[in-house]
Design a protein around this motif. Structure first.
Motif, short mmCIF file in Angstrom:
data_model
loop_
_atom_site.label_atom_id
_atom_site.label_comp_id
_atom_site.label_asym_id
_atom_site.label_seq_id
_atom_site.Cartn_x
_atom_site.Cartn_y
_atom_site.Cartn_z
N VAL A 70 0.80 -1.18 -0.08
CA VAL A 70 0.00 -0.03 -0.11
C VAL A 70 0.83 1.30 0.14
O VAL A 70 1.93 1.26 0.75
N THR A 71 0.64 2.05 -1.01
CA THR A 71 1.19 3.37 -0.97
C THR A 71 0.64 4.30 0.23
O THR A 71 -0.49 4.69 0.30
N LEU A 72 1.64 4.88 1.07
CA LEU A 72 1.24 5.58 2.37
C LEU A 72 1.23 6.98 2.05
O LEU A 72 0.37 7.88 2.20
N VAL A 73 2.45 7.52 1.32
CA VAL A 73 2.46 9.04 1.19
C VAL A 73 3.14 8.98 -0.31
O VAL A 73 4.08 8.53 -0.75
N THR A 74 2.39 10.30 -1.01
CA THR A 74 3.25 10.56 -2.44
C THR A 74 3.82 12.12 -2.10
O THR A 74 2.54 12.93 -1.36
N PHE A 75 4.91 12.54 -2.39
CA PHE A 75 5.18 13.74 -1.75
C PHE A 75 6.38 14.30 -2.94
O PHE A 75 6.91 13.70 -3.93
N ASN A 76 6.34 15.83 -2.87
CA ASN A 76 7.44 16.49 -3.65
C ASN A 76 7.84 17.51 -2.72
O ASN A 76 7.51 17.56 -1.79
N LYS A 77 8.52 18.42 -3.23
CA LYS A 77 9.08 19.39 -2.50
C LYS A 77 8.13 20.36 -1.90
O LYS A 77 8.33 21.21 -0.77
N ASP A 78 6.89 20.43 -2.57
CA ASP A 78 5.84 21.53 -2.22
C ASP A 78 4.56 20.98 -1.76
O ASP A 78 3.89 21.73 -1.02
N SER A 79 4.35 19.93 -1.92
CA SER A 79 3.02 19.09 -1.49
C SER A 79 3.14 17.76 -1.18
O SER A 79 4.27 17.09 -1.56
N THR A 80 2.13 17.49 -0.39
CA THR A 80 2.15 15.83 0.19
C THR A 80 0.65 15.38 0.03
O THR A 80 -0.29 15.97 0.27
N ILE A 81 0.71 14.06 -0.48
CA ILE A 81 -0.75 13.33 -0.60
C ILE A 81 -0.54 12.23 0.47
O ILE A 81 0.29 11.06 0.11
N THR A 82 -1.37 12.05 1.34
CA THR A 82 -1.51 10.89 2.33
C THR A 82 -2.47 9.87 2.05
O THR A 82 -3.76 10.46 2.11
N ASP A 83 -2.42 8.64 2.13
CA ASP A 83 -3.53 7.76 1.92
C ASP A 83 -4.59 7.98 2.94
O ASP A 83 -4.17 8.21 4.28
N MET A 84 -5.80 8.21 2.67
CA MET A 84 -6.84 8.49 3.68
C MET A 84 -6.82 7.47 4.74
O MET A 84 -6.95 8.08 5.96
N THR A 85 -6.65 6.46 4.68
CA THR A 85 -6.77 5.36 5.81
C THR A 85 -5.67 5.45 6.62
O THR A 85 -5.67 4.97 7.95
N TYR A 86 -4.47 6.18 6.45
CA TYR A 86 -3.54 6.49 7.07
C TYR A 86 -3.27 8.07 7.72
O TYR A 86 -2.32 8.20 8.44
N GLU A 88 -4.48 9.88 9.96
CA GLU A 88 -4.46 10.13 11.27
C GLU A 88 -3.42 9.50 12.15
O GLU A 88 -3.15 9.71 13.11
N ARG A 89 -2.56 8.58 11.22
CA ARG A 89 -1.61 7.69 12.15
C ARG A 89 -0.28 8.23 11.56
O ARG A 89 0.57 7.58 12.11
N LEU A 90 0.04 8.83 10.43
CA LEU A 90 1.23 9.25 9.96
C LEU A 90 1.61 10.64 10.06
O LEU A 90 0.76 11.47 9.95
N ILE A 91 2.90 10.95 10.31
CA ILE A 91 3.43 12.59 10.20
C ILE A 91 4.45 12.62 9.14
O ILE A 91 5.23 11.60 9.31
N PHE A 92 4.23 13.34 8.21
CA PHE A 92 5.24 13.38 7.21
C PHE A 92 5.17 14.84 6.84
O PHE A 92 4.31 15.48 6.30
N ARG A 93 6.41 15.77 6.78
CA ARG A 93 6.41 17.04 6.53
C ARG A 93 7.64 17.21 5.55
O ARG A 93 8.61 16.95 5.85
N ALA A 94 7.21 17.35 4.34
CA ALA A 94 8.09 17.85 3.25
C ALA A 94 8.83 19.10 3.59
O ALA A 94 8.13 20.05 4.12
N PRO A 95 10.00 19.41 3.12
CA PRO A 95 10.84 18.50 2.33
C PRO A 95 11.76 17.10 3.21
O PRO A 95 12.36 16.61 2.47
N ASN A 96 11.56 17.44 4.47
CA ASN A 96 12.13 16.36 5.04
C ASN A 96 11.33 15.17 4.95
O ASN A 96 10.19 15.08 4.76
#
Length: 459
Positions: A70-86, A88-96
């Motif tokens: 399952v793909t959890l997060v798709t990201f680039n330098k300016d935006s982030t797309i997180t799977d809806m089922t995850y 509330e459970r994941l933390i991802f902050r681009a560009p880190n």
């Protein structure tokens, strides 16, 4: 800044050519993470380039233990797309590009994949790809293990088997360790374990299997010592073993006891057994066998023995139905020679002391006797009479100037070494004394004493 990115690419290219190694633009410190259910987990990613000098694009995906990805997060330098089922459970902050799971669940276990594309500003159209995989395990800490045994009652050696089981209410990837009296148990001919070590099988049971049993449960996220169950006792009925007959009296030589005539002797019969044995004493004389008494102690009065007799102690375990016997011969004989020798050796110092005291006493008596003889009053008086007249310092008188001065008690002493005439005069004086009447006065005696012969005794 473009020059910096181009320099880094050139450096990596040269390093790859010279060392045949890949220059890492990203790095994950650990490829395996052990997580605990309900606790957060941070998947750290280190970048070895300046994020402002490149465009990045990537994804985090998860492959479960069942193989579903399952793909959890798709990201680039300016935006982030997180799977809806995850979400509330994941933390991802681009560009880190690091990923954090807030609370782990058992289904979160598996492999996490990071795919990263990088395009540096000075190399437009040149895309560098990096892929990393992190394996995550999720464990539940073990609870206190519970011990069980079958059968629950005590068992008889060589006739029963015992099965121990250890279980935990909570815990994953649990490892079990078995102990008896605090010592770890391992596989043997009579000890067998299940695949996960949660079960211990003992068969057949032996005497040495008795003791206190416990099990220890542990897993990768528990303390190194694990958690131990309560102890449970295993009671084993066994014996009798090592039967012996002993006595503090008499003299023992092998299986023969020798006692003195008229001596009262006690014999004790002992054996290792559970439960305790029952004992029977049997005597054999003239091929006649007779039960003497029951119990572990036998009392023998030697004056009742006409000759040597054979005795036998029989121990019987009422539970194991096993028995053992110990036989010995009892002989009545004088032990004076052997025992007196030991007594003399043990009391040699006492005899020496007594002899020394007696010797000193005899010597003291002899010295006292000699002193008394030497200091006898009569001998002292005789030594005074033997002294010359000059030693007395008395004036010489001849005749009877004054009769009152001659009054007193006189003693006539025979002086050895004087001439015969003096001795004759004294004897005549003695005859004169014997002839005197009981009423004769001292003056009459003196008046009849010849003057010259007695005067010669004083010279």
């Amino acid at each position: 800044m473009g020059a910096t990115g181009g320099t880094l690419l050139c450096f990596c290219s040269v390093l790859f050519i010279l060392t045949e190694t890949v220059c890492e633009f990203i790095r994950i410190p650990s490829s395996v993470h052990r997580g605990i259910e309900g606790k957060p987990l941070h998947l750290t990613v280190e970048t070895h380039f300046l994020l402002d000098e490149a465009e990045i694009q990537g994804t985090w995906s998860h492959t479960s233990s069942s193989g579903v990805r399952v793909t959890l997060v798709t990201f680039n330098k300016d935006s982030t797309i997180t799977d809806m089922t995850y979400r509330e459970r994941l933390i991802f902050r681009a560009p880190n590009v690091s990923l954090t799971i807030k609370k782990l669940r058992l289904e979160d276990e598996g492999d996490y994949h990071l795919n990263l594309n990088m395009e540096f500003h000075n190399k437009t159209g040149l895309v560098t790809k990096e892929e990393r995989t992190v394996h995550v395990t999720v464990d539940v800490p073990v609870s206190v293990p519970v011990l069980a045994r079958s059968p629950l009652h005590a068992v008889v050696e060589d006739q029963a088997n015992v099965t121990w089981s250890c279980a935990v209410e909570r815990g994953t990837r649990v490892r079990f360790l078995w102990r008896r009296d605090g010592v770890a148990l391992g596989p043997s001919d009579r000890h067998r374990f299940s695949e996960d070590n949660s079960t211990l099988f003992i068969g057949p049971v032996k005497k040495e299997d008795r003791g206190s049993y416990s099990c220890v449960a542990s897993n990768p996220v528990s303390s190194p010592a694990g958690r131990s169950s309560g102890a449970a006792e295993l009671t084993v009925y066994y014996g009798p073993y090592n039967l012996e007959v002993n006595s503090v009296q008499g003299l023992r030589t092998g299986e023969v006891f020798t006692i003195n005539p008229g001596e009262l002797v006690f014999f004790d019969c002992q054996a290792d057994s559970n439960p305790p044995n029952s004992y029977v004493w049997i005597t054999k004389s003239h091929n006649v066998t007779q039960v003497v008494t029951e119990g572990p102690r036998l009392e023998v009065r030697s004056y009742k023995l006409a000759q040597a007799e054979e005795y036998l102690c029989r121990a019987f375990n009422n539970v194991t139905k096993k028995q053992d016997e110990a036989q010995f011969t009892l002989v009545v004989a004088s032990l004076g020679t052997g025992k007196e020798k030991h007594v003399q050796e043990d009391n040699s110092m006492s005899f020496l002391t007594a002899i020394t005291v007696c010797s000193l006493f005899v010597i003291g008596c002899m010295l006292l006797f000699l002193i008394r003889r030497t200091c006898h009053p009569k001998r002292v008086l005789m030594s005074i009479y033997n002294r010359p007249l000059s030693d007395h310092k008395r004036p010489h008188r001849s005749g009877h100037e004054d009769a009152t001065e001659d009054f007193g008690i006189y003693e006539f002493v025979s002086i050895p070494g004087k001439m015969e005439s003096a001795q004759a005069s004294c004897r005549s004086l003695a005859r004169l004394e014997s002839a005197q009447d009981m009423h004769t006065t001292i003056y009459d005696v003196i008046r009849h004493v010849p003057e010259m012969p007695c005067h010669s005794l004083l010279k």
